[in-house]
Enzyme design. Sequence first.
Site, PDB file in Angstrom:
ATOM      1  N   PRO A   1       0.837  -1.211   0.000  1.00 42.53           N
ATOM      2  CA  PRO A   1       0.000   0.000   0.000  1.00 42.53           C
ATOM      3  C   PRO A   1       0.869   1.256   0.000  1.00 42.53           C
ATOM      4  CG  PRO A   1      -0.499  -1.409   1.909  1.00 42.53           C
ATOM      5  CD  PRO A   1       0.684  -2.007   1.233  1.00 42.53           C
ATOM      6  N   ASP A   2       0.348   2.326  -0.603  1.00 39.22           N
ATOM      7  CA  ASP A   2       1.105   3.591  -0.500  1.00 39.22           C
ATOM      8  C   ASP A   2       0.691   4.286   0.792  1.00 39.22           C
ATOM      9  OD1 ASP A   2      -0.917   5.346  -3.003  1.00 39.22           O
ATOM     10  OD2 ASP A   2      -1.311   4.808  -0.919  1.00 39.22           O
ATOM     11  N   PHE A   3       1.007   5.575   0.923  1.00 35.69           N
ATOM     12  CA  PHE A   3       0.795   6.272   2.199  1.00 35.69           C
ATOM     13  C   PHE A   3      -0.489   7.089   2.215  1.00 35.69           C
ATOM     14  CE2 PHE A   3       4.794   5.225   4.111  1.00 35.69           C
ATOM     15  CZ  PHE A   3       5.626   4.987   3.032  1.00 35.69           C
ATOM     16  N   ARG A   4      -0.779   7.777   1.068  1.00 39.42           N
ATOM     17  CA  ARG A   4      -1.849   8.786   1.126  1.00 39.42           C
ATOM     18  C   ARG A   4      -3.062   8.479   0.253  1.00 39.42           C
ATOM     19  NH1 ARG A   4       3.080  10.667   1.653  1.00 39.42           N
ATOM     20  NH2 ARG A   4       3.538  11.807   3.571  1.00 39.42           N
TER      21      ARG A   4
ATOM     22  N   GLN B   1      11.833   7.270  -3.328  1.00 34.91           N
ATOM     23  CA  GLN B   1      11.455   7.502  -1.920  1.00 34.91           C
ATOM     24  C   GLN B   1      11.118   6.165  -1.260  1.00 34.91           C
ATOM     25  OE1 GLN B   1       8.879  11.376  -1.694  1.00 34.91           O
ATOM     26  NE2 GLN B   1       8.544  10.472  -3.721  1.00 34.91           N
ATOM     27  N   ASN B   2      11.100   5.112  -2.067  1.00 32.51           N
ATOM     28  CA  ASN B   2      10.674   3.800  -1.574  1.00 32.51           C
ATOM     29  C   ASN B   2      11.827   3.073  -0.888  1.00 32.51           C
ATOM     30  OD1 ASN B   2       8.320   4.509  -2.814  1.00 32.51           O
ATOM     31  ND2 ASN B   2       8.682   3.278  -4.653  1.00 32.51           N
TER      32      ASN B   2
ATOM     33  N   ASP C   1      11.600  -0.347  -0.439  1.00 34.40           N
ATOM     34  CA  ASP C   1      11.314  -1.774  -0.659  1.00 34.40           C
ATOM     35  C   ASP C   1      12.337  -2.507  -1.533  1.00 34.40           C
ATOM     36  OD1 ASP C   1       8.588  -0.575  -2.752  1.00 34.40           O
ATOM     37  OD2 ASP C   1      10.684  -0.939  -3.312  1.00 34.40           O
TER      38      ASP C   1
ATOM     39  N   HIS D   1      15.116   7.865   1.031  1.00 35.26           N
ATOM     40  CA  HIS D   1      14.483   7.614   2.345  1.00 35.26           C
ATOM     41  C   HIS D   1      15.002   6.324   2.956  1.00 35.26           C
ATOM     42  CE1 HIS D   1      10.868  10.467   1.421  1.00 35.26           C
ATOM     43  NE2 HIS D   1      11.973  11.107   1.699  1.00 35.26           N
TER      44      HIS D   1
ATOM     45  N   CYS E   1      21.745   0.859  15.382  1.00 33.81           N
ATOM     46  CA  CYS E   1      21.558   1.121  16.822  1.00 33.81           C
ATOM     47  C   CYS E   1      21.596   2.633  17.040  1.00 33.81           C
ATOM     48  CB  CYS E   1      22.686   0.472  17.635  1.00 33.81           C
ATOM     49  SG  CYS E   1      22.667   1.064  19.339  1.00 33.81           S
TER      50      CYS E   1
ATOM     51  N   CYS F   1      24.898   3.318  19.854  1.00 34.25           N
ATOM     52  CA  CYS F   1      26.324   3.310  19.451  1.00 34.25           C
ATOM     53  C   CYS F   1      26.515   3.250  17.944  1.00 34.25           C
ATOM     54  CB  CYS F   1      27.009   2.109  20.114  1.00 34.25           C
ATOM     55  SG  CYS F   1      26.329   0.515  19.566  1.00 34.25           S
TER      56      CYS F   1
ATOM     57  N   CYS G   1      20.264  -3.495  20.724  1.00 33.04           N
ATOM     58  CA  CYS G   1      21.643  -3.655  20.264  1.00 33.04           C
ATOM     59  C   CYS G   1      22.397  -4.626  21.166  1.00 33.04           C
ATOM     60  CB  CYS G   1      22.304  -2.271  20.280  1.00 33.04           C
ATOM     61  SG  CYS G   1      24.056  -2.304  19.883  1.00 33.04           S
TER      62      CYS G   1
ATOM     63  N   CYS H   1      25.159  -2.287  23.059  1.00 34.43           N
ATOM     64  CA  CYS H   1      24.901  -1.279  24.117  1.00 34.43           C
ATOM     65  C   CYS H   1      23.465  -1.326  24.652  1.00 34.43           C
ATOM     66  CB  CYS H   1      25.195   0.119  23.569  1.00 34.43           C
ATOM     67  SG  CYS H   1      23.907   0.698  22.457  1.00 34.43           S
TER      68      CYS H   1
ATOM     69  N   GLY I   1       4.357   7.978  -9.562  1.00 34.91           N
ATOM     70  CA  GLY I   1       3.746   7.404  -8.362  1.00 34.91           C
ATOM     71  C   GLY I   1       4.086   8.105  -7.075  1.00 34.91           C
ATOM     72  N   SER I   2       4.139   9.429  -7.128  1.00 26.85           N
ATOM     73  CA  SER I   2       4.375  10.178  -5.882  1.00 26.85           C
ATOM     74  C   SER I   2       3.372  11.324  -5.784  1.00 26.85           C
ATOM     75  CB  SER I   2       5.795  10.747  -5.825  1.00 26.85           C
ATOM     76  OG  SER I   2       5.945  11.506  -4.625  1.00 26.85           O
ATOM     77  N   SER I   3       2.894  11.564  -4.553  1.00 28.18           N
ATOM     78  CA  SER I   3       1.987  12.710  -4.331  1.00 28.18           C
ATOM     79  C   SER I   3       2.798  14.001  -4.243  1.00 28.18           C
ATOM     80  CB  SER I   3       1.223  12.499  -3.018  1.00 28.18           C
ATOM     81  OG  SER I   3       2.179  12.456  -1.941  1.00 28.18           O
TER      82      SER I   3
HETATM   83  N1  APR Z   1      -0.185   3.946 -10.582  1.00 26.34           N
HETATM   84  C1  APR Z   1      -0.051   5.302 -10.570  1.00 26.34           C
HETATM   85  N2  APR Z   1      -0.150   6.055  -9.442  1.00 26.34           N
HETATM   86  C2  APR Z   1      -0.400   5.399  -8.282  1.00 26.34           C
HETATM   87  C3  APR Z   1      -0.556   3.994  -8.225  1.00 26.34           C
HETATM   88  C4  APR Z   1      -0.437   3.265  -9.445  1.00 26.34           C
HETATM   89  N3  APR Z   1      -0.562   1.928  -9.496  1.00 26.34           N
HETATM   90  N4  APR Z   1      -0.801   3.646  -6.931  1.00 26.34           N
HETATM   91  C5  APR Z   1      -0.798   4.794  -6.216  1.00 26.34           C
HETATM   92  N5  APR Z   1      -0.542   5.841  -7.023  1.00 26.34           N
HETATM   93  C6  APR Z   1      -0.388   7.258  -6.648  1.00 26.34           C
HETATM   94  C7  APR Z   1      -1.332   7.741  -5.568  1.00 26.34           C
HETATM   95  O1  APR Z   1      -2.504   8.268  -6.139  1.00 26.34           O
HETATM   96  C8  APR Z   1      -0.509   8.844  -4.891  1.00 26.34           C
HETATM   97  O2  APR Z   1      -0.737  10.108  -5.497  1.00 26.34           O
HETATM   98  O3  APR Z   1       0.904   7.359  -6.082  1.00 26.34           O
HETATM   99  C9  APR Z   1       0.939   8.436  -5.135  1.00 26.34           C
HETATM  100  C10 APR Z   1       1.614   7.932  -3.880  1.00 26.34           C
HETATM  101  O4  APR Z   1       1.701   9.038  -2.987  1.00 26.34           O
HETATM  102  P1  APR Z   1       2.083   8.786  -1.440  1.00 26.34           P
HETATM  103  O5  APR Z   1       1.240   7.695  -0.888  1.00 26.34           O
HETATM  104  O6  APR Z   1       2.054  10.138  -0.772  1.00 26.34           O
HETATM  105  O7  APR Z   1       3.573   8.234  -1.492  1.00 26.34           O
HETATM  106  P2  APR Z   1       4.915   9.049  -1.696  1.00 26.34           P
HETATM  107  O8  APR Z   1       4.696  10.227  -2.586  1.00 26.34           O
HETATM  108  O9  APR Z   1       5.942   8.084  -2.077  1.00 26.34           O
HETATM  109  O10 APR Z   1       5.224   9.576  -0.195  1.00 26.34           O
HETATM  110  C11 APR Z   1       6.435  10.218   0.000  1.00 26.34           C
HETATM  111  O11 APR Z   1       6.016  10.287   2.367  1.00 26.34           O
HETATM  112  O12 APR Z   1       5.294   9.321   4.289  1.00 26.34           O
HETATM  113  C12 APR Z   1       6.409   9.620   3.569  1.00 26.34           C
HETATM  114  O13 APR Z   1       8.453   8.494   3.705  1.00 26.34           O
HETATM  115  C13 APR Z   1       7.163   8.384   3.172  1.00 26.34           C
HETATM  116  O14 APR Z   1       8.477   8.064   1.169  1.00 26.34           O
HETATM  117  C14 APR Z   1       7.206   8.453   1.659  1.00 26.34           C
HETATM  118  C15 APR Z   1       6.947   9.921   1.371  1.00 26.34           C
END
Ligand code: APR
Length: 262
Positions: free
Chosen positions: A38-41, A106-107, A109, A124, A132, A135, A158, A161, A198-200
């Site tokens: 799952p993503d975050f948002r 930012q992943n 995995d 990230h 740890c 130390c 750890c 320590c 794939g980032s917000s």
């Molecule tokens: N294809 C295209 N877009 C997708 C898919 C998909 N299969 N699945 C999810 N998304 C989109 C979502 O709509 C969202 O806009 O990817 C985006 C993921 O955004 P976030 O969940 O905010 O993840 P990210 O941008 O990586 O977050 C950045 O926030 O919480 C911290 O450290 C954490 O690295 C993370 C950072």
Amino acid sequence: MDKQSVLISVAKLAKMIIDAKQTTVLTGAGISTESGIPDFRSPGGLWEKYAPEIYGNIHSFLKDPTKFWEMAEKIAPNIFNAKPNPAHYALAELEKINMIKAIITQNIDGLHQKAGSVIVYEVHGNIERLICLGCRSSYPKKQVIKQLKKEKNYPPICDMCGAPLKPSVVLFGEDLPKFEFYQSHGLSEKSDLMIVAGSSLEVAPVSEFPILTIKYGGKLVIINDMPTHMDKKAELVIMGKLGTVLPLVVKKVKELLKNKNN
Ligand code: APR
């Protein structure tokens, strides 16, 4: 976005990649959702279940590491067993045919590397080692998991320590790893094309990288399944699933390269 508009945008992006001198890809959790992480948002994302200020923040970790480990124990198996999806393989292929210079991810995995990508900056951190906080000793993930399976005592501590261990991921309130940050900063300035996949783009300082590319005269392309607040700054926005869109981009790039060489 309907199929036809996606195909037109894919053709536009493929041409931009061919014409660019240096392309960097910035990925977020959205590229791994089709691998079952799952993503975050997004609705149902990690921060909906676990409040980030409690479960993902270094200050709350230092006060009480058990909260973080409660979440880690639940989500770790899914991440460890995840496999790259067609989007990861598509980016690895673009690197192989010298169409992208590097991935800033930012992943945590490790799926880009599992798919064959070589130049990957994990801004990230990742889950390969545990550190740890007392130390600064560093442990391989497998060694700690073996111990946890046997002793079941959370949080892991750890051997040297006795302080609590933390995976080598960046929590809110922590600095990014210097090498990855400065490499990514330099790439963002020098690239004439940055593709955000794939980032917000909600979290700094990574969300500043695309702004840097634009500031130095580069172009921004965003591929996402939801709008982002940076869409208006992008030359091109492709709304769609990365597991579908990125393989289409690779196919089109290869087609254009073939025509170019004939
Ligand atoms: N294809 C295209 N877009 C997708 C898919 C998909 N299969 N699945 C999810 N998304 C989109 C979502 O709509 C969202 O806009 O990817 C985006 C993921 O955004 P976030 O969940 O905010 O993840 P990210 O941008 O990586 O977050 C950045 O926030 O919480 C911290 O450290 C954490 O690295 C993370 C950072």
